[in-house]
Design an enzyme around this catalytic site. Structure first.
Site, PDB file in Angstrom:
ATOM      1  CD  GLN A   2      13.287  -4.855 -10.708  1.00  0.00           C
ATOM      2  OE1 GLN A   2      13.559  -4.098 -11.643  1.00  0.00           O
ATOM      3  NE2 GLN A   2      13.175  -4.403  -9.442  1.00  0.00           N
TER       4      GLN A   2
ATOM      5  CG  LEU B  97       1.699   4.005  -9.200  1.00  0.00           C
ATOM      6  CD1 LEU B  97       1.103   4.933 -10.210  1.00  0.00           C
ATOM      7  CD2 LEU B  97       3.051   3.589  -9.317  1.00  0.00           C
ATOM      8  CG  HIS B  98       3.328   3.495  -2.392  1.00  0.00           C
ATOM      9  ND1 HIS B  98       4.315   4.307  -2.080  1.00  0.00           N
ATOM     10  CD2 HIS B  98       3.919   2.260  -2.620  1.00  0.00           C
ATOM     11  CE1 HIS B  98       5.361   3.798  -2.292  1.00  0.00           C
ATOM     12  NE2 HIS B  98       5.181   2.519  -2.547  1.00  0.00           N
TER      13      HIS B  98
ATOM     14  CG  MET C 201       8.857  -2.523 -10.665  1.00  0.00           C
ATOM     15  SD  MET C 201       9.565  -4.128 -10.345  1.00  0.00           S
ATOM     16  CE  MET C 201       9.223  -4.346  -8.701  1.00  0.00           C
TER      17      MET C 201
ATOM     18  CE  LYS D  35      10.032   1.228   0.164  1.00  0.00           C
ATOM     19  NZ  LYS D  35      10.596   0.099  -0.252  1.00  0.00           N
ATOM     20  CG  ASP D  36      14.038   0.869  -3.523  1.00  0.00           C
ATOM     21  OD1 ASP D  36      14.122  -0.476  -3.272  1.00  0.00           O
ATOM     22  OD2 ASP D  36      12.911   1.316  -3.704  1.00  0.00           O
TER      23      ASP D  36
ATOM     24  N   GLY E 199       4.435   7.220  -2.101  1.00  0.00           N
ATOM     25  CA  GLY E 199       6.021   7.305  -1.982  1.00  0.00           C
ATOM     26  C   GLY E 199       6.030   7.775  -3.924  1.00  0.00           C
ATOM     27  CG  HIS E 200       5.151   4.576  -6.789  1.00  0.00           C
ATOM     28  ND1 HIS E 200       4.265   3.656  -5.988  1.00  0.00           N
ATOM     29  CD2 HIS E 200       6.353   3.829  -6.983  1.00  0.00           C
ATOM     30  CE1 HIS E 200       4.944   2.319  -5.822  1.00  0.00           C
ATOM     31  NE2 HIS E 200       6.369   2.723  -6.603  1.00  0.00           N
TER      32      HIS E 200
HETATM   33  O1  PAF Z   1      12.354   0.708  -7.751  1.00  0.00           O
HETATM   34  C1  PAF Z   1      11.632   0.008  -8.631  1.00  0.00           C
HETATM   35  O2  PAF Z   1      10.294   0.326  -8.384  1.00  0.00           O
HETATM   36  C2  PAF Z   1      12.168  -0.798  -9.689  1.00  0.00           C
HETATM   37  O3  PAF Z   1      13.474  -1.636  -9.062  1.00  0.00           O
HETATM   38  C3  PAF Z   1      12.655  -0.004 -10.989  1.00  0.00           C
HETATM   39  C4  PAF Z   1      13.380   1.141 -10.674  1.00  0.00           C
HETATM   40  C5  PAF Z   1      11.395   0.512 -11.561  1.00  0.00           C
HETATM   41  C6  PAF Z   1      13.218  -0.997 -11.941  1.00  0.00           C
HETATM   42  O4  PAF Z   1      12.299  -1.972 -12.257  1.00  0.00           O
END
Ligand code: PAF
Length: 279
Positions: free
Chosen positions: A59, A31-32, A28, A147-148, A34-35
């Site tokens: 979401q 960015l940091h 989304m 983390k998720d 982690g991404h």
């Molecule tokens: O983890 C995220 O940043 C979001 O939930 C994702 C997987 C990009 C879906 O919008």
């Protein structure tokens, strides 16, 4: 790096891969490190790498931070270019969710606890958008952060249940030097809130060490860990749970692999973090 903002154009591009290894990192934005750890791994493993930035409206709940979610497309795109990403896909919401859109997907059970309990429509939105992004980008492998942890397990179920043919890869949590898990939402924290936010990691580490030292009474450990968080006045705990690593059902005794997971509000930031361990 080519920036693609049209769904049709991205679909045309994804038809030209012809047999190449394609890695995908859905994000989304804002960015940091982690991404970037996901992007680096995707670049190592694949011949073509696609990153998407899309703040997915489906979401977010009604009182959540959709409208204020942090964004910096210019910075993000220069970071991704420097990593060697091939395509940055930045669709618009009206193009992703066409007028008259009516489809929904729901994954049962795995969405019952943890974040799913407190954000009832959240994971329906996540599986919907990831499904759509996979259809448009057509990756072989997709990378997500641990983390998720609940999100990853739900998406892993989805790709299996729907025979999607995408390998999903879970990557370790990246932390700041003092232990705070990296999150785009950390930008919401004031200096004082930032200090309080460290209690998530502190409480998780406590629980982790208790389990590592042989304790198995999940309920007591959970209460002790929450007491650590309660010492910090700016924290509002949403949950602190010890759940089975596969089913995500809360456990009272730690006799197999577990996820110790927490979510808490610190000011307006809702932060999540977790540890995975076995007895
Ligand atoms: O983890 C995220 O940043 C979001 O939930 C994702 C997987 C990009 C879906 O919008």
């Amino acid at each position: 790096m080519k920036i693609v903002d049209s769904v049709n154009e991205m679909m045309k591009i994804s038809q030209t891969y012809t047999g190449k290894k394609v890695g995908f990192v859905p994000t989304m934005g804002f960015l940091h490190e982690g991404h970037l750890s996901l992007v680096k791994q995707a670049c190592k493993d694949n011949e073509i790498v696609v990153v998407s930035i899309f703040v997915n409206p489906t979401q977010f709940g009604p009182n959540e931070d959709l409208d204020s979610y942090p964004q910096d497309l210019q910075k993000d795109s220069s970071l991704l270019k420097a990593e060697g990403v091939d395509y940055l896909f930045v669709p618009k919401a009206v193009d992703m969710y066409l007028k008259g859109f009516e489809t929904s997907i729901h994954i049962s059970h795995l969405t019952d606890h943890l974040c799913g309990y407190y954000r009832p429509a959240h994971f329906d939105g996540v599986v919907l958008i990831v499904n759509k992004l996979f259809n448009v980008v057509k990756p072989k492998k997709a990378y997500f952060g641990r983390k998720d942890a609940q999100q990853f397990r739900i998406l892993r179920r989805m790709v299996k249940d729907l025979n999607m043919g995408v390998e999903v890869v879970e990557m370790p949590i990246v932390r700041e030097k003092d232990g705070l898990a990296m999150s785009s939402r950390n930008v919401y924290l004031s200096a004082e809130e930032r200090k309080n936010a460290l209690a998530l990691h502190e409480a998780l580490t406590y629980a982790l060490n208790q389990i590592k030292s042989g304790r198995i009474d999940a309920h007591k450990i959970r209460l002790e860990a929450m007491n650590i968080m309660r010492k910090h006045p700016l924290i509002r705990i949403q949950y602190f749970e010890v759940v089975d690593e596969k089913t995500l059902q809360p456990v009272s005794t730690v006799d197999s692999k577990v996820i110790i997971a927490t979510a808490a509000f610190v000011g307006k930031a809702r932060l999540i973090d977790n540890e995975i361990t076995e007895p």
